[in-house]
Design a protein around this motif. Structure first.
Motif, short mmCIF file in Angstrom:
data_model
loop_
_atom_site.label_atom_id
_atom_site.label_comp_id
_atom_site.label_asym_id
_atom_site.label_seq_id
_atom_site.Cartn_x
_atom_site.Cartn_y
_atom_site.Cartn_z
N GLY A 104 20.24 -8.06 -2.14
CA GLY A 104 19.35 -8.70 -3.09
C GLY A 104 17.93 -8.81 -2.56
O GLY A 104 16.95 -8.53 -3.27
N GLU A 105 17.79 -9.19 -1.28
CA GLU A 105 16.47 -9.31 -0.69
C GLU A 105 15.78 -7.94 -0.57
O GLU A 105 14.56 -7.82 -0.77
CB GLU A 105 16.57 -9.96 0.69
N THR A 106 16.56 -6.91 -0.26
CA THR A 106 15.99 -5.56 -0.16
C THR A 106 15.47 -5.09 -1.51
O THR A 106 14.36 -4.54 -1.62
CB THR A 106 17.05 -4.58 0.37
N LEU A 107 16.26 -5.32 -2.57
CA LEU A 107 15.83 -4.93 -3.91
C LEU A 107 14.62 -5.74 -4.35
O LEU A 107 13.71 -5.22 -5.00
CB LEU A 107 16.97 -5.12 -4.90
N ARG A 108 14.61 -7.02 -4.00
CA ARG A 108 13.46 -7.85 -4.34
C ARG A 108 12.20 -7.36 -3.64
O ARG A 108 11.11 -7.30 -4.22
CB ARG A 108 13.76 -9.31 -3.95
N GLN A 109 12.32 -6.98 -2.37
CA GLN A 109 11.18 -6.47 -1.62
C GLN A 109 10.67 -5.16 -2.21
O GLN A 109 9.47 -4.89 -2.21
CB GLN A 109 11.58 -6.24 -0.15
N ALA A 110 11.59 -4.36 -2.73
CA ALA A 110 11.21 -3.06 -3.29
C ALA A 110 10.54 -3.18 -4.66
O ALA A 110 9.77 -2.29 -5.05
CB ALA A 110 12.44 -2.16 -3.39
N THR A 111 10.83 -4.26 -5.38
CA THR A 111 10.38 -4.38 -6.77
C THR A 111 8.87 -4.27 -6.95
O THR A 111 8.40 -3.41 -7.70
CB THR A 111 10.89 -5.70 -7.38
N PRO A 112 8.05 -5.09 -6.27
CA PRO A 112 6.60 -4.94 -6.48
C PRO A 112 6.06 -3.62 -5.93
O PRO A 112 5.05 -3.11 -6.43
CB PRO A 112 6.01 -6.14 -5.72
N LEU A 113 6.74 -3.05 -4.95
CA LEU A 113 6.29 -1.77 -4.40
C LEU A 113 6.40 -0.65 -5.43
O LEU A 113 5.59 0.28 -5.44
CB LEU A 113 7.11 -1.40 -3.16
N VAL A 114 7.41 -0.74 -6.31
CA VAL A 114 7.55 0.26 -7.37
C VAL A 114 6.31 0.23 -8.27
O VAL A 114 5.74 1.28 -8.60
CB VAL A 114 8.82 0.00 -8.20
N PHE A 115 5.87 -0.97 -8.63
CA PHE A 115 4.71 -1.10 -9.51
C PHE A 115 3.43 -0.60 -8.85
O PHE A 115 2.66 0.17 -9.45
CB PHE A 115 4.53 -2.55 -9.94
N THR A 116 3.16 -1.06 -7.64
CA THR A 116 1.92 -0.65 -6.98
C THR A 116 1.93 0.85 -6.67
O THR A 116 0.89 1.51 -6.73
CB THR A 116 1.69 -1.46 -5.69
N ALA A 117 3.11 1.39 -6.35
CA ALA A 117 3.20 2.83 -6.08
C ALA A 117 2.99 3.63 -7.36
O ALA A 117 2.30 4.66 -7.35
CB ALA A 117 4.56 3.15 -5.47
N LEU A 118 3.58 3.18 -8.46
CA LEU A 118 3.36 3.86 -9.74
C LEU A 118 1.87 3.82 -10.11
O LEU A 118 1.32 4.82 -10.59
CB LEU A 118 4.19 3.20 -10.84
N GLY A 119 1.24 2.66 -9.90
CA GLY A 119 -0.17 2.55 -10.20
C GLY A 119 -1.01 3.50 -9.37
O GLY A 119 -1.89 4.20 -9.88
N PHE A 120 -0.73 3.55 -8.08
CA PHE A 120 -1.48 4.46 -7.21
C PHE A 120 -1.25 5.91 -7.62
O PHE A 120 -2.17 6.72 -7.62
CB PHE A 120 -1.06 4.25 -5.76
N SER A 121 -0.01 6.25 -7.99
CA SER A 121 0.31 7.64 -8.30
C SER A 121 -0.40 8.11 -9.56
O SER A 121 -0.80 9.28 -9.65
CB SER A 121 1.83 7.81 -8.45
N VAL A 122 -0.57 7.23 -10.55
CA VAL A 122 -1.27 7.62 -11.78
C VAL A 122 -2.72 7.98 -11.46
O VAL A 122 -3.22 9.03 -11.90
CB VAL A 122 -1.21 6.49 -12.83
N ALA A 123 -3.39 7.13 -10.69
CA ALA A 123 -4.77 7.43 -10.30
C ALA A 123 -4.84 8.67 -9.42
O ALA A 123 -5.74 9.51 -9.57
CB ALA A 123 -5.38 6.23 -9.58
N TYR A 124 -3.89 8.82 -8.52
CA TYR A 124 -3.88 9.96 -7.61
C TYR A 124 -3.67 11.27 -8.38
O TYR A 124 -4.28 12.29 -8.07
CB TYR A 124 -2.77 9.78 -6.58
N THR A 125 -2.83 11.22 -9.41
CA THR A 125 -2.61 12.40 -10.25
C THR A 125 -3.89 12.79 -10.98
O THR A 125 -4.16 13.97 -11.20
CB THR A 125 -1.50 12.12 -11.28
N ALA A 126 -4.70 11.79 -11.33
CA ALA A 126 -5.98 12.06 -11.99
C ALA A 126 -7.06 12.47 -11.01
O ALA A 126 -8.20 12.74 -11.43
CB ALA A 126 -6.43 10.82 -12.77
N GLY A 127 -6.73 12.51 -9.74
CA GLY A 127 -7.68 12.97 -8.73
C GLY A 127 -8.45 11.86 -8.04
O GLY A 127 -9.47 12.12 -7.40
N PHE A 128 -7.95 10.61 -8.13
CA PHE A 128 -8.66 9.48 -7.53
C PHE A 128 -7.78 8.76 -6.52
O PHE A 128 -6.57 8.63 -6.70
CB PHE A 128 -9.12 8.49 -8.61
N PHE A 129 -8.41 8.27 -5.46
CA PHE A 129 -7.71 7.54 -4.42
C PHE A 129 -7.97 6.06 -4.65
O PHE A 129 -8.97 5.51 -4.17
CB PHE A 129 -8.20 7.99 -3.04
#
Length: 354
Positions: free
Chosen positions: A54-79
């Motif tokens: 449960g703690e591992t999944l909880r730790q992973a949860t916000p990382l999914v969001f921030t990683a998805l956010g970074f990946s969208v900008a990165y796909t558009a060519g921005f860091f």
């Protein structure tokens, strides 16, 4: 993409993880620690029972969001270096809203708090997107500065607006909480919350957005070649701003997971939330693919939570976990070198040289 390219996209992240773990083992061995015992304690501390899972999944949860956010900008060519600041503002504003309107019905309060967190992150990222689109400023420099602006603004508001000179706000109303009793019972009182299901849903949404919609195609096209995209009739300015707004909204949701789920409040920060920079690493390891990001976030969650058990079970300092994560990030960054050796080996085998 041919089958060879698909296999390489799977093999390179796997090799990055393996090489990072090997380097971590060598460092443990060099300083007199038992790497086998260290990694055994890490695995046990991450997946040993339902509480740790449960703690591992909880730790992973916000990382999914921030990683998805970074990946969208990165796909558009921005860091988008500013995912940490965008997450922090999402955290702040979601908690602020929940504390301001406690009389709202529970589900409505939770929903609106999450929306406010997403909007806050989107606006913060949109500043950098607007400046890049219309003034060609560096989004790296702008988002770094916005990170520190977000950090000190948040601390000021916590001490002077949300509280009376306190470092911690009150807990949010129960109706605004992402905690659900059956998840808490299932994982033996871990801090796992319903945000994990929202994270899975958003991974699907981002995949559909980027792969199956016109907007996603335009964002990818701008990232590949903004000049050709403009010649084809696409609005590069609009797509730059849209990609940053989506990126910031996802990061803001990641921060809201901390406020509505993990901590149930917000407190003065000594530094930027680690979910921002860890999320960037998760996105790079997952190669920007939502499915890869889910597995990468789970790995980082296991490393973080399991690493807490290493000092107690194996006597290995938690700093070794940070070294392993840094090593993985290094090998992800050096993926061109890994691809070079993979391609070289393929050419050698094709030529019949053993």
């Amino acid at each position: 993409m041919n089958n060879k390219g698909k296999w390489n996209n799977i093999l390179v992240p796997l090799l990055s993880v393996v090489l990072g773990l090997v380097l971590g083992a060598l460092i443990m061995f060099a300083f007199g620690y038992d790497p086998i015992a260290g990694y055994q304690s890490m695995i046990k501390g991450a997946f040993g029972n339902s509480f740790y899972i449960g703690e591992t999944l909880r730790q992973a949860t916000p990382l999914v969001f921030t990683a998805l956010g970074f990946s969208v900008a990165y796909t558009a060519g921005f860091f988008n270096i500013g995912v940490a600041g965008q997450a922090l503002l999402g955290w702040l504003c979601s908690v602020w809203f929940a504390l301001t309107f406690p009389e709202l019905p529970g589900l409505l309060l939770l929903f609106l708090s999450l929306v406010v967190g997403a909007v806050a992150g989107a606006i913060w990222a949109g500043i950098a997107g607007f400046l890049r689109a219309y003034f060609n400023t560096s989004e790296v420099i702008v988002t770094i500065m916005l990170n520190y602006t977000a950090l000190y603004t948040t601390n000021y508001l916590i001490r002077n607006v949300l509280t009376n000179a306190s470092d911690t706000t009150s807990r949010i109303p129960a109706g605004a909480s992402l905690r659900v009793e059956w998840l808490t019972t299932l994982t033996k009182n871990s801090t796992l919350h319903a945000g994990i299901f929202i994270a899975l849903f958003m991974a699907v949404v981002v995949w559909i957005l980027m792969k199956k919609t016109t907007s996603g195609f335009e964002i990818r096209a701008v990232g590949l070649n903004p000049f050709a995209s403009k010649y084809a009739g696409m609005s590069t300015k609009r797509n730059i701003i849209v990609s940053m707004l989506i990126s910031g909204a996802l990061a803001g949701l990641g921060g809201a997971m901390e406020g509505m789920g993990t901590f149930q409040n917000i407190f003065v920060q000594g530094a930027m939330p680690t979910i921002g920079f860890d999320g960037m690493a998760v996105a790079l390891l997952g190669l920007g693919n939502p499915v890869g990001i889910l597995f990468s976030a789970l790995l980082f969650g296991a490393l973080k939570i399991g690493g807490n058990s290493m000092p107690l079970m194996a006597g290995v300092p938690t700093e070794v976990v940070d070294i392993v994560i840094a090593s993985i990030i290094f090998f992800v960054g050096a993926n061109y070198l890994i691809r070079f050796f993979i391609d070289k080996r393929a050419r050698v085998n094709k030529g019949g040289v053993k």
